[in-house]
Design an enzyme around this catalytic site. Structure first.
Site, short mmCIF file in Angstrom:
data_model
loop_
_atom_site.label_atom_id
_atom_site.label_comp_id
_atom_site.label_asym_id
_atom_site.label_seq_id
_atom_site.Cartn_x
_atom_site.Cartn_y
_atom_site.Cartn_z
N SER A 61 0.81 -1.22 0.00
CA SER A 61 0.00 0.00 0.00
C SER A 61 0.84 1.27 0.00
CB SER A 61 -0.94 0.00 1.22
OG SER A 61 -1.82 -1.08 1.12
N ASP A 148 2.62 -10.66 5.89
CA ASP A 148 3.14 -10.41 4.54
C ASP A 148 3.78 -11.68 3.97
OD1 ASP A 148 2.37 -7.72 4.62
OD2 ASP A 148 4.16 -7.22 5.76
N ARG A 178 4.20 -9.40 15.37
CA ARG A 178 4.01 -8.01 14.94
C ARG A 178 2.70 -7.42 15.47
NH1 ARG A 178 3.36 -7.82 8.52
NH2 ARG A 178 2.15 -5.96 8.96
N ARG A 251 4.44 1.25 11.07
CA ARG A 251 4.26 0.29 12.17
C ARG A 251 5.45 0.27 13.14
NH1 ARG A 251 -0.12 -2.85 12.28
NH2 ARG A 251 -1.39 -3.05 10.39
N HIS A 390 -5.95 -10.14 4.57
CA HIS A 390 -4.85 -10.49 5.48
C HIS A 390 -5.27 -11.48 6.57
CE1 HIS A 390 -1.60 -8.08 4.02
NE2 HIS A 390 -2.19 -6.92 4.22
N ASP A 427 -4.16 -0.66 -5.44
CA ASP A 427 -2.72 -0.45 -5.23
C ASP A 427 -1.93 -1.75 -5.35
OD1 ASP A 427 -4.04 -1.36 -2.99
OD2 ASP A 427 -2.88 -0.19 -1.56
#
Length: 492
Positions: A61, A148, A178, A251, A390, A427
């Site tokens: 993004s 990811d 994360r 992040r 996600h 995107d």
């Protein structure tokens, strides 16, 4: 051709010719079906060199919005850092040398995977090596990904890191998912858990790799691994150096604030640290040294519109607000003249499969109000395809696409009523591939092309082999404004 224009970015929706595990294909989407039949459309590249990333690297993004908003391919930090490691420039970096000379003990913190969205495992290892060879005592603090990259890929990554640390004589100090370490939604209780861990006050284990496997056995995947520390790790000291290897800023900002800011009030802290070094500029308010300074991007789409005295509205929900403002405007936080921003809060749920429509309908209302008000240009992001993609929940992702489709229908109707042109694109992809052939969940972005639709006066065909960097010039052409020399050509 002069018309006002709405640019709609449907985050995480791409084109996958395979309909298996494809939430976009499976969704009921009357607005999209109509677009395919009635509006000039094509496919755009959103990965690799087309967006300034290494070949084969999936887009994201941040990169996508910067490419769209600047109208050019900007070689991303990932590519710049790779080059600096290859040609040995990184180890000569002045700010790095100063930190290593000042601090005997150095902590390396970052997301450890090859996802390439926030960080790269190769950058982490290169930094460990530089610091260790310099004679510093080095501590590795790995944040597991699972978002990811696939949800249980962490085991191989951490095995790799553990072996690398042992060979170098580096301490493998802590491990954390994360979800806690990289929160960006001001859930300070999550960041606090990681802060305590860095201070040596977390759950102690003899072997972090075994701890990760045990977490899997308890159905906790990489993203959600609770903070744990090696039993020999005693915590950070105030005089230590801390290097953050994530090159993407959004992040890491909260963690840096917790460790470094004197004005932080969200929870009590035992220690504040001064010797911080970040891979890129995380926030201009942090007066910290960085390894890779921002490249100046001038004459962005938003700047050209502002200089022409036209009005513009940028809107999205919390999860993608930074993308339609900071990233879209070329990495600049400041509001431009005649620019309005509308932030719609994202729903407060643990993961978005719990509410796949997210805040799409409220975002849609903000766009319709903007059209009715007569804004010259509107850019909007619908987060659903990406954020629900996600989670790996196929049925939720179908609902996410359907929510976006409903909103598209409403915006298109409103745009036509007020004689607005519109461009619809994404995107990057995500929800069009939710599992691989073996049935493993895919929670990451894809490298597939994305759709682009252009409804504007005089446009009947879109050129072939175009990318996200061709959108800005297209908007300026519709608005009848001069296209700056820095921008790539228009789509038509």
């Amino acid at each position: 051709m002069k018309q006002k224009c709405v640019l709609i970015i449907t985050d995480g929706i791409g084109y996958n010719k395979n309909s298996k595990f494809n939430a976009f294909e499976a969704a009921k989407k009357p607005s999209y079906e109509k677009l395919f039949k009635e509006v000039p459309n094509s496919l755009l590249k959103t990965s690799g060199l087309a967006v300034g990333l290494p070949e084969g690297q999936m887009g994201n993004s941040e990169v996508g919005h910067m490419c769209i908003g600047s109208g050019r391919i900007i070689y991303q930090n990932l590519v710049r850092i790779n080059k600096a490691i290859e040609n040995k420039e990184l180890e000569k970096n002045e700010n790095l040398q100063k930190l290593l000379a000042k601090c005997k003990r150095v902590h390396i913190i970052g997301l450890y995977s090859d996802g390439g969205v926030h960080s790269m495992d190769t950058h982490f290892k290169a930094m460990l090596e530089i610091c260790a060879k310099n004679g510093n005592e080095v501590f590795a603090h790995a944040i597991t990904d699972g978002r990811d990259v696939s949800p249980k890929s962490g085991l191989n990554f951490i095995k790799d890191l553990k072996g690398f640390c042992e060979n170098l004589g580096v301490h493998f100090a802590t491990l954390c998912g994360r979800f806690y370490a990289m929160d960006r939604d001001k859930r300070w209780d999550r960041v606090k858990e990681y802060y305590e861990c860095l201070l040596g006050k977390a759950y102690k284990v003899p072997n972090l790799l075994e701890y990760l496997q045990k977490s899997y056995d308890e159905n906790v995947t990489d993203e959600f691994i609770k903070a744990a520390q090696n039993e020999n790790y005693k915590g950070m000291r105030e005089e230590d150096g801390i290097i953050f290897i994530n090159f993407r800023n959004d992040r890491m900002k909260q963690l840096v604030e917790v460790l470094n800011s004197k004005d932080f009030k969200e929870f009590e802290r035992e220690k504040i640290f001064e010797n911080l070094l970040t891979m890129s500029v995380y926030d201009d308010k942090f007066k910290l040294p960085v390894l890779f300074e921002k490249e100046k991007i001038e004459n962005t789409l938003a700047q050209v519109i502002s200089k022409a005295g036209l009005s513009q509205l940028h809107t999205a929900e919390t999860e993608k607000y930074a993308h339609v403002t900071f990233f879209f405007n070329g990495g600049k936080e400041e509001l431009l003249e005649n620019e309005t921003r509308v932030l719609i809060p994202s729903p407060k749920v643990k993961t978005y499969d719990e509410k796949p429509q997210m805040s799409a309908f409220e975002v849609c209302d903000a766009v319709k109000k903007g059209i009715e008000k007569g804004e010259d240009f509107i850019v909007v992001n619908f987060a659903n395809g990406d954020m629900v993609g996600h989670t790996g929940d196929f049925n939720a992702a179908i609902k996410a696409v359907e929510a976006v489709d409903t909103c598209l229908g409403e915006i298109i109707e409103c745009a036509k009523k007020h004689d607005y042109a519109f461009i619809i694109t994404s995107d990057h992809g995500n929800c069009e591939a939710m599992q691989d052939e073996k049935g493993n969940l895919l929670t990451n972005h894809t490298t597939f092309d994305v759709f682009v639709f252009v409804q504007a006066k005089g446009v009947s065909k879109i050129k072939d082999n175009m990318g996200l960097s061709n959108i800005a010039a297209s908007v300026l052409k519709i608005l009848d404004l001069e296209i700056p020399k820095e921008m790539n050509e228009a789509l038509f």
